[in-house]
Design an enzyme around this catalytic site. Structure first.
Site, PDB file in Angstrom:
ATOM      1  N   ARG A 162       0.827  -1.377   0.035  1.00  0.00           N
ATOM      2  CA  ARG A 162      -0.015   0.015   0.217  1.00  0.00           C
ATOM      3  C   ARG A 162       0.758   1.385  -0.013  1.00  0.00           C
ATOM      4  O   ARG A 162       0.520   2.212   0.739  1.00  0.00           O
ATOM      5  CB  ARG A 162      -0.848   0.025   1.285  1.00  0.00           C
ATOM      6  CG  ARG A 162      -2.018  -1.034   1.156  1.00  0.00           C
ATOM      7  CD  ARG A 162      -2.964  -0.988   0.316  1.00  0.00           C
ATOM      8  NE  ARG A 162      -4.170  -1.914   0.339  1.00  0.00           N
ATOM      9  CZ  ARG A 162      -4.129  -3.098  -0.118  1.00  0.00           C
ATOM     10  NH1 ARG A 162      -3.041  -3.688  -0.458  1.00  0.00           N
ATOM     11  NH2 ARG A 162      -5.285  -3.842   0.224  1.00  0.00           N
ATOM     12  N   SER A 237     -10.447  -0.599   3.221  1.00  0.00           N
ATOM     13  CA  SER A 237      -9.836  -0.616   4.339  1.00  0.00           C
ATOM     14  C   SER A 237      -9.413   0.667   4.978  1.00  0.00           C
ATOM     15  O   SER A 237      -8.619   1.071   4.048  1.00  0.00           O
ATOM     16  CB  SER A 237      -8.299  -1.384   4.459  1.00  0.00           C
ATOM     17  OG  SER A 237      -8.747  -2.954   3.745  1.00  0.00           O
ATOM     18  N   GLU A 333      -4.807   4.159   6.045  1.00  0.00           N
ATOM     19  CA  GLU A 333      -4.332   3.632   4.945  1.00  0.00           C
ATOM     20  C   GLU A 333      -4.782   4.949   4.033  1.00  0.00           C
ATOM     21  O   GLU A 333      -4.288   5.260   2.874  1.00  0.00           O
ATOM     22  CB  GLU A 333      -5.006   2.312   4.420  1.00  0.00           C
ATOM     23  CG  GLU A 333      -4.324   1.918   2.943  1.00  0.00           C
ATOM     24  CD  GLU A 333      -5.435   0.942   2.314  1.00  0.00           C
ATOM     25  OE1 GLU A 333      -5.727   1.316   1.294  1.00  0.00           O
ATOM     26  OE2 GLU A 333      -6.052   0.108   3.050  1.00  0.00           O
TER      27      GLU A 333
HETATM   28  N1  EPU Z   1     -10.775 -10.446  10.835  1.00  0.00           N
HETATM   29  C1  EPU Z   1     -11.443 -10.366  12.073  1.00  0.00           C
HETATM   30  N2  EPU Z   1     -12.361  -9.498  11.996  1.00  0.00           N
HETATM   31  C2  EPU Z   1     -13.152  -9.015  10.786  1.00  0.00           C
HETATM   32  C3  EPU Z   1     -12.450  -9.174   9.516  1.00  0.00           C
HETATM   33  C4  EPU Z   1     -11.286  -9.885   9.409  1.00  0.00           C
HETATM   34  O1  EPU Z   1     -10.683 -10.784  12.840  1.00  0.00           O
HETATM   35  O2  EPU Z   1     -14.044  -8.293  11.182  1.00  0.00           O
HETATM   36  C5  EPU Z   1      -9.367 -11.239  10.719  1.00  0.00           C
HETATM   37  C6  EPU Z   1      -9.806 -12.736  10.128  1.00  0.00           C
HETATM   38  O3  EPU Z   1      -8.828 -13.488  10.923  1.00  0.00           O
HETATM   39  C7  EPU Z   1      -9.222 -12.660   8.806  1.00  0.00           C
HETATM   40  C8  EPU Z   1      -8.037 -11.693   8.733  1.00  0.00           C
HETATM   41  O4  EPU Z   1      -8.793 -10.604   9.580  1.00  0.00           O
HETATM   42  O5  EPU Z   1      -8.739 -13.889   8.353  1.00  0.00           O
HETATM   43  C9  EPU Z   1      -7.859 -10.811   7.557  1.00  0.00           C
HETATM   44  O6  EPU Z   1      -9.124 -10.524   6.896  1.00  0.00           O
HETATM   45  P1  EPU Z   1      -9.313 -10.197   5.371  1.00  0.00           P
HETATM   46  O7  EPU Z   1      -8.778 -11.516   4.406  1.00  0.00           O
HETATM   47  O8  EPU Z   1     -10.657  -9.778   5.113  1.00  0.00           O
HETATM   48  O9  EPU Z   1      -8.323  -9.115   4.785  1.00  0.00           O
HETATM   49  P2  EPU Z   1      -7.758  -7.985   5.403  1.00  0.00           P
HETATM   50  O10 EPU Z   1      -6.260  -8.045   5.880  1.00  0.00           O
HETATM   51  O11 EPU Z   1      -8.799  -7.331   6.423  1.00  0.00           O
HETATM   52  C10 EPU Z   1      -6.739  -7.062   3.443  1.00  0.00           C
HETATM   53  C11 EPU Z   1      -6.585  -5.798   2.589  1.00  0.00           C
HETATM   54  C12 EPU Z   1      -7.960  -5.623   1.807  1.00  0.00           C
HETATM   55  C13 EPU Z   1      -8.034  -6.799   0.789  1.00  0.00           C
HETATM   56  C14 EPU Z   1      -7.940  -8.101   1.533  1.00  0.00           C
HETATM   57  C15 EPU Z   1      -7.962  -9.202   0.603  1.00  0.00           C
HETATM   58  C16 EPU Z   1      -5.258  -4.218   3.904  1.00  0.00           C
HETATM   59  C17 EPU Z   1      -5.265  -2.980   4.508  1.00  0.00           C
HETATM   60  N3  EPU Z   1      -6.543  -4.604   3.426  1.00  0.00           N
HETATM   61  O12 EPU Z   1      -7.677  -6.832   4.220  1.00  0.00           O
HETATM   62  O13 EPU Z   1      -7.799  -4.324   0.689  1.00  0.00           O
HETATM   63  O14 EPU Z   1      -9.320  -6.598   0.082  1.00  0.00           O
HETATM   64  O15 EPU Z   1      -6.988  -8.146   2.458  1.00  0.00           O
HETATM   65  O16 EPU Z   1      -6.839  -9.506   0.026  1.00  0.00           O
HETATM   66  O17 EPU Z   1      -4.220  -4.688   3.231  1.00  0.00           O
HETATM   67  C18 EPU Z   1      -8.324  -2.119   0.842  1.00  0.00           C
HETATM   68  O18 EPU Z   1      -7.164  -1.784   0.739  1.00  0.00           O
HETATM   69  O19 EPU Z   1      -9.083  -1.259   0.926  1.00  0.00           O
HETATM   70  C19 EPU Z   1      -8.919  -3.459   0.901  1.00  0.00           C
HETATM   71  C20 EPU Z   1     -10.107  -3.716   1.060  1.00  0.00           C
END
Ligand code: EPU
Length: 337
Positions: A162, A237, A333
């Protein structure tokens, strides 16, 4: 091209925040862009793309320049690859669909990301195991001060998680006018390893997925977890996932054995900010019209008439709670203006 006054920016930011720009101009050509950037009577300027990665907290006493440069062009095709140049004002997801209609591979995991093509390199958009930099060749930019055109290579863009040159040393100096991608035209490399993609394909009994299948699955997963800005204002995010050292991570793991993580390097561990925020009890919380999404704790939402300040206030409460509970500083972000 006309310069309007006191224009509401509500339609131009995905959070749907109603602040005004003192001056506003929409540019549709490089000549118009050069002309408006050269206007010395408006010393303060802000470049606006899809408005999908910003939180506006006050009226802007400056000239907002909306980039509406349109067009896509096939630059070259060789055995197995096609290079496409796409103008900055094109909608990102429409562009991804356009590549998939032509069976060009690479961007399918980045389906449904809100925003414009020109904003995508600034934060090196990424999702489901793919980042923009993986298929990026170069971008063309206009220098804000001199209105000269330059090309930035993959290396010069210094892409990170990012992050890019345009968020660091290059901040406020250039307008991205077009981006060139090198996509596969056959033997597509599929990225199905991330999270639930393989699971979803199995459920649908797709044995030999195509790039179009992957796009459909990504769209479905995103629609389940992430709110559509057209119906619920948000900026994806809100925070980056923090990276901690192994020692810090192991200490946290002793207290919270189920803490999720991704290995970055031998000594660097990324922790999902969503989990940290969720564990502090913020998921689904609402303060007036500012809130935390009920399905994804990393996404802050505007239920209607929230101000940018109210959303920022909620973000600060979240940062403080995460710092107090886990000793971790999470950083936004999105750009807060
Ligand atoms: N989780 C929770 N609570 C929640 C949601 C998630 O505990 O409400 C935990 C779960 O353990 C889950 C982990 O967080 O396995 C990761 O969640 P997720 O796979 O939804 O991904 P993220 O790390 O929250 C990142 C990117 C997203 C992207 C997704 C999928 C960043 C800041 N965000 O989210 O990007 O779509 O991975 O690749 O890196 C964006 O940048 O706007 C964005 C949406």
């Amino acid at each position: 091209m006309n310069i309007q006054e006191n224009v509401s920016l509500r339609p131009y930011n995905t959070f749907g925040i109603d602040v005004k720009a003192r001056y506003f101009a929409e540019v549709k050509s490089l000549d118009e862009l050069a002309m408006v950037l050269g206007l010395e009577s408006y010393p303060q300027k802000l470049i606006l793309g899809g408005g999908s990665n910003m939180l506006l907290t006050a009226d802007l006493d400056l000239l907002v320049i909306l980039i509406s440069l349109k067009g896509k062009e096939v630059l070259r095709q060789d055995d197995g690859h096609t290079e496409i140049r796409v103008m900055a004002g094109e909608n990102w997801h429409d562009f991804v669909l356009w590549t998939l209609e032509r069976d060009l591979g690479g961007l399918e995991n980045l389906s449904l990301i809100p925003g414009s093509v020109g904003s995508a390199p600034i934060q090196n958009i990424g999702a489901y195991g793919v980042e923009l930099k993986d298929y990026f060749v170069c971008c063309e930019v206009m220098d804000i001060n001199s209105q000269t055109l330059h090309t930035f290579s993959l290396e010069e863009c210094k892409f990170g998680y990012r992050d890019s040159f345009f968020k660091q040393e290059g901040k406020g100096k250039y307008v991205i006018t077009s981006v060139t991608f090198r996509l596969t035209s056959k033997n597509h490399r599929l990225h199905t390893g991330y999270g639930t993609i393989a699971e979803e394909l199995d459920k649908k009994e797709v044995l030999r997925p195509t790039i179009q299948d992957i796009s459909r699955v990504v769209i479905r997963i995103r629609q389940q977890k992430l709110p559509d800005p057209a119906t619920l204002g948000n900026s994806g995010s809100f925070f980056k996932n923090p990276v901690v050292n192994r020692h810090t991570f192991e200490k946290l793991q002793q207290i919270y054995p189920d803490i999720p993580s991704y290995k970055v390097t031998v000594d660097e561990i990324k922790i999902p900010a969503a989990w940290l925020i969720d564990s502090c009890g913020f998921k689904g919380l609402r303060q007036g019209d500012a809130g935390v999404h009920k399905h994804q704790a990393l996404v802050l939402v505007n239920h209607g008439k929230a101000t940018g300040k109210e959303i920022l206030n909620l973000a600060q409460q979240i940062q403080e709670a995460v710092r107090n509970k886990f000793g971790i500083a999470i950083v936004p972000e999105v750009n807060v203006l």
